[in-house]
Design a protein around this motif. Sequence first.
Motif, PDB file in Angstrom:
ATOM      1  N   LEU A 277       1.632  14.984 -57.330  1.00  0.00           N
ATOM      2  CA  LEU A 277       0.958  15.137 -58.409  1.00  0.00           C
ATOM      3  C   LEU A 277       1.577  14.040 -59.881  1.00  0.00           C
ATOM      4  O   LEU A 277       0.529  13.957 -60.768  1.00  0.00           O
ATOM      5  CB  LEU A 277       1.124  16.578 -59.070  1.00  0.00           C
ATOM      6  N   LEU A 278       2.803  13.647 -59.552  1.00  0.00           N
ATOM      7  CA  LEU A 278       3.068  12.886 -60.818  1.00  0.00           C
ATOM      8  C   LEU A 278       3.161  11.253 -60.798  1.00  0.00           C
ATOM      9  O   LEU A 278       3.701  10.503 -61.318  1.00  0.00           O
ATOM     10  CB  LEU A 278       4.610  13.220 -60.912  1.00  0.00           C
ATOM     11  N   LYS A 279       2.242  10.956 -59.673  1.00  0.00           N
ATOM     12  CA  LYS A 279       2.140   9.616 -59.108  1.00  0.00           C
ATOM     13  C   LYS A 279       1.007   9.078 -60.225  1.00  0.00           C
ATOM     14  O   LYS A 279      -0.167   9.674 -60.081  1.00  0.00           O
ATOM     15  CB  LYS A 279       1.684   9.318 -57.968  1.00  0.00           C
ATOM     16  N   LEU A 280       1.395   7.850 -60.575  1.00  0.00           N
ATOM     17  CA  LEU A 280       0.222   7.253 -61.479  1.00  0.00           C
ATOM     18  C   LEU A 280      -0.884   7.036 -60.924  1.00  0.00           C
ATOM     19  O   LEU A 280      -2.077   7.205 -61.239  1.00  0.00           O
ATOM     20  CB  LEU A 280       0.724   5.962 -61.933  1.00  0.00           C
ATOM     21  N   ASP A 281      -0.943   6.563 -59.798  1.00  0.00           N
ATOM     22  CA  ASP A 281      -2.067   6.312 -58.962  1.00  0.00           C
ATOM     23  C   ASP A 281      -3.114   7.675 -58.762  1.00  0.00           C
ATOM     24  O   ASP A 281      -4.135   7.633 -58.303  1.00  0.00           O
ATOM     25  CB  ASP A 281      -1.953   5.706 -57.614  1.00  0.00           C
ATOM     26  N   ASN A 282      -2.427   8.809 -58.926  1.00  0.00           N
ATOM     27  CA  ASN A 282      -3.166  10.120 -58.458  1.00  0.00           C
ATOM     28  C   ASN A 282      -3.619  10.716 -59.960  1.00  0.00           C
ATOM     29  O   ASN A 282      -4.135  11.659 -59.941  1.00  0.00           O
ATOM     30  CB  ASN A 282      -2.227  11.132 -58.091  1.00  0.00           C
ATOM     31  N   GLN A 283      -3.469  10.076 -60.935  1.00  0.00           N
ATOM     32  CA  GLN A 283      -3.813  10.380 -62.371  1.00  0.00           C
ATOM     33  C   GLN A 283      -5.351   9.889 -62.494  1.00  0.00           C
ATOM     34  O   GLN A 283      -5.669   9.009 -62.946  1.00  0.00           O
ATOM     35  CB  GLN A 283      -3.180   9.709 -63.511  1.00  0.00           C
TER      36      GLN A 283
ATOM     37  N   CYS B 244      -6.960  10.809 -65.301  1.00  0.00           N
ATOM     38  CA  CYS B 244      -6.929  10.131 -66.898  1.00  0.00           C
ATOM     39  C   CYS B 244      -6.718   8.567 -66.842  1.00  0.00           C
ATOM     40  O   CYS B 244      -7.021   8.078 -67.746  1.00  0.00           O
ATOM     41  CB  CYS B 244      -5.900  11.149 -67.603  1.00  0.00           C
ATOM     42  N   HIS B 245      -5.718   8.128 -65.974  1.00  0.00           N
ATOM     43  CA  HIS B 245      -5.192   6.729 -66.152  1.00  0.00           C
ATOM     44  C   HIS B 245      -6.384   5.794 -65.587  1.00  0.00           C
ATOM     45  O   HIS B 245      -6.726   4.914 -66.121  1.00  0.00           O
ATOM     46  CB  HIS B 245      -4.001   6.577 -65.135  1.00  0.00           C
ATOM     47  N   ARG B 246      -7.285   6.426 -64.753  1.00  0.00           N
ATOM     48  CA  ARG B 246      -8.333   5.692 -64.439  1.00  0.00           C
ATOM     49  C   ARG B 246      -9.594   5.417 -65.517  1.00  0.00           C
ATOM     50  O   ARG B 246      -9.967   4.561 -65.780  1.00  0.00           O
ATOM     51  CB  ARG B 246      -9.018   6.233 -62.942  1.00  0.00           C
ATOM     52  N   PHE B 247      -9.563   6.710 -66.193  1.00  0.00           N
ATOM     53  CA  PHE B 247     -10.500   6.773 -67.298  1.00  0.00           C
ATOM     54  C   PHE B 247      -9.885   5.667 -68.474  1.00  0.00           C
ATOM     55  O   PHE B 247     -10.673   4.836 -68.949  1.00  0.00           O
ATOM     56  CB  PHE B 247     -10.750   7.828 -67.991  1.00  0.00           C
ATOM     57  N   TYR B 248      -8.565   5.717 -68.633  1.00  0.00           N
ATOM     58  CA  TYR B 248      -8.232   4.956 -69.637  1.00  0.00           C
ATOM     59  C   TYR B 248      -8.131   3.425 -69.281  1.00  0.00           C
ATOM     60  O   TYR B 248      -8.915   2.690 -70.167  1.00  0.00           O
ATOM     61  CB  TYR B 248      -6.633   5.391 -69.704  1.00  0.00           C
TER      62      TYR B 248
ATOM     63  N   LYS C  12     -20.362  16.019 -67.544  1.00  0.00           N
ATOM     64  CA  LYS C  12     -19.753  17.371 -66.955  1.00  0.00           C
ATOM     65  C   LYS C  12     -18.256  17.479 -67.319  1.00  0.00           C
ATOM     66  O   LYS C  12     -17.850  18.522 -67.828  1.00  0.00           O
ATOM     67  CB  LYS C  12     -20.111  17.667 -65.484  1.00  0.00           C
ATOM     68  N   LEU C  13     -17.590  16.631 -67.070  1.00  0.00           N
ATOM     69  CA  LEU C  13     -15.796  16.487 -67.378  1.00  0.00           C
ATOM     70  C   LEU C  13     -15.815  16.647 -68.786  1.00  0.00           C
ATOM     71  O   LEU C  13     -15.000  17.404 -69.093  1.00  0.00           O
ATOM     72  CB  LEU C  13     -15.576  15.032 -66.616  1.00  0.00           C
ATOM     73  N   TYR C  14     -16.396  15.671 -69.446  1.00  0.00           N
ATOM     74  CA  TYR C  14     -16.318  15.931 -71.085  1.00  0.00           C
ATOM     75  C   TYR C  14     -16.647  17.145 -71.471  1.00  0.00           C
ATOM     76  O   TYR C  14     -15.617  17.837 -72.390  1.00  0.00           O
ATOM     77  CB  TYR C  14     -17.552  15.022 -71.614  1.00  0.00           C
ATOM     78  N   CYS C  15     -17.749  17.916 -70.947  1.00  0.00           N
ATOM     79  CA  CYS C  15     -18.140  19.405 -71.313  1.00  0.00           C
ATOM     80  C   CYS C  15     -16.870  20.102 -71.040  1.00  0.00           C
ATOM     81  O   CYS C  15     -16.461  21.161 -71.748  1.00  0.00           O
ATOM     82  CB  CYS C  15     -19.340  19.827 -70.502  1.00  0.00           C
ATOM     83  N   ASP C  16     -16.209  20.106 -69.861  1.00  0.00           N
ATOM     84  CA  ASP C  16     -14.868  20.957 -69.315  1.00  0.00           C
ATOM     85  C   ASP C  16     -13.816  20.745 -70.265  1.00  0.00           C
ATOM     86  O   ASP C  16     -13.258  21.623 -70.603  1.00  0.00           O
ATOM     87  CB  ASP C  16     -14.781  20.700 -67.939  1.00  0.00           C
ATOM     88  N   LEU C  17     -13.515  19.493 -70.538  1.00  0.00           N
ATOM     89  CA  LEU C  17     -12.114  19.147 -71.366  1.00  0.00           C
ATOM     90  C   LEU C  17     -12.317  19.457 -72.966  1.00  0.00           C
ATOM     91  O   LEU C  17     -11.620  19.869 -73.504  1.00  0.00           O
ATOM     92  CB  LEU C  17     -11.922  17.549 -71.292  1.00  0.00           C
ATOM     93  N   THR C  18     -13.798  19.569 -73.341  1.00  0.00           N
ATOM     94  CA  THR C  18     -13.927  19.709 -74.754  1.00  0.00           C
ATOM     95  C   THR C  18     -14.507  21.365 -75.017  1.00  0.00           C
ATOM     96  O   THR C  18     -14.689  21.836 -76.091  1.00  0.00           O
ATOM     97  CB  THR C  18     -15.164  18.963 -75.334  1.00  0.00           C
TER      98      THR C  18
END
Length: 146
Positions: A6-12, A14-18, A138-144
């Motif tokens: 869960l703490l691997k950068l490749d599994n984030q 949010c990092h893909r979106f960034y 959908k993701l935006y709605c979930d997060l906001t």
Amino acid sequence: MTDDDLLKLDNQLCHRFYSVSNAFTRAYRPLLQKMDITYPQYLVLLALWEHKQLTISALVEKSRIDPGGLTLILKKLEQKGYVHIQPSEQDKRVKQVVLTTKGKAAKAEAAAIPKELLCQIENLDMNELQLLSGLIDKLYCDLTHS
């Protein structure tokens, strides 16, 4: 998945979106350069071209730019002659953002930008892009929680 996984950068996610967000900004930069605007300024102009004029609070809602950041963006757009900010006729406390003649004319100059950007996206077809847009919404709605 383990805690270490869960703490691997490749599994984030949010990092893909960034990373994609930064790539979009870099891709837009040369397209917006001739208009002397940034990507966030372009977002504001897109909303105004669609709605002619908007209150600052409506612009916050449509652009999803935080109010503090939007204030700076509007100040720059006003300095560049794209917009004018004026009190609403109904309520002087409410500020309206209105396109200037230059701001209205810029719409024609910007018309080719979406097509130019799409030409850079080679690995996704239009169906995949539409699916991706829906999933991101959908993701935006979930997060906001909206």
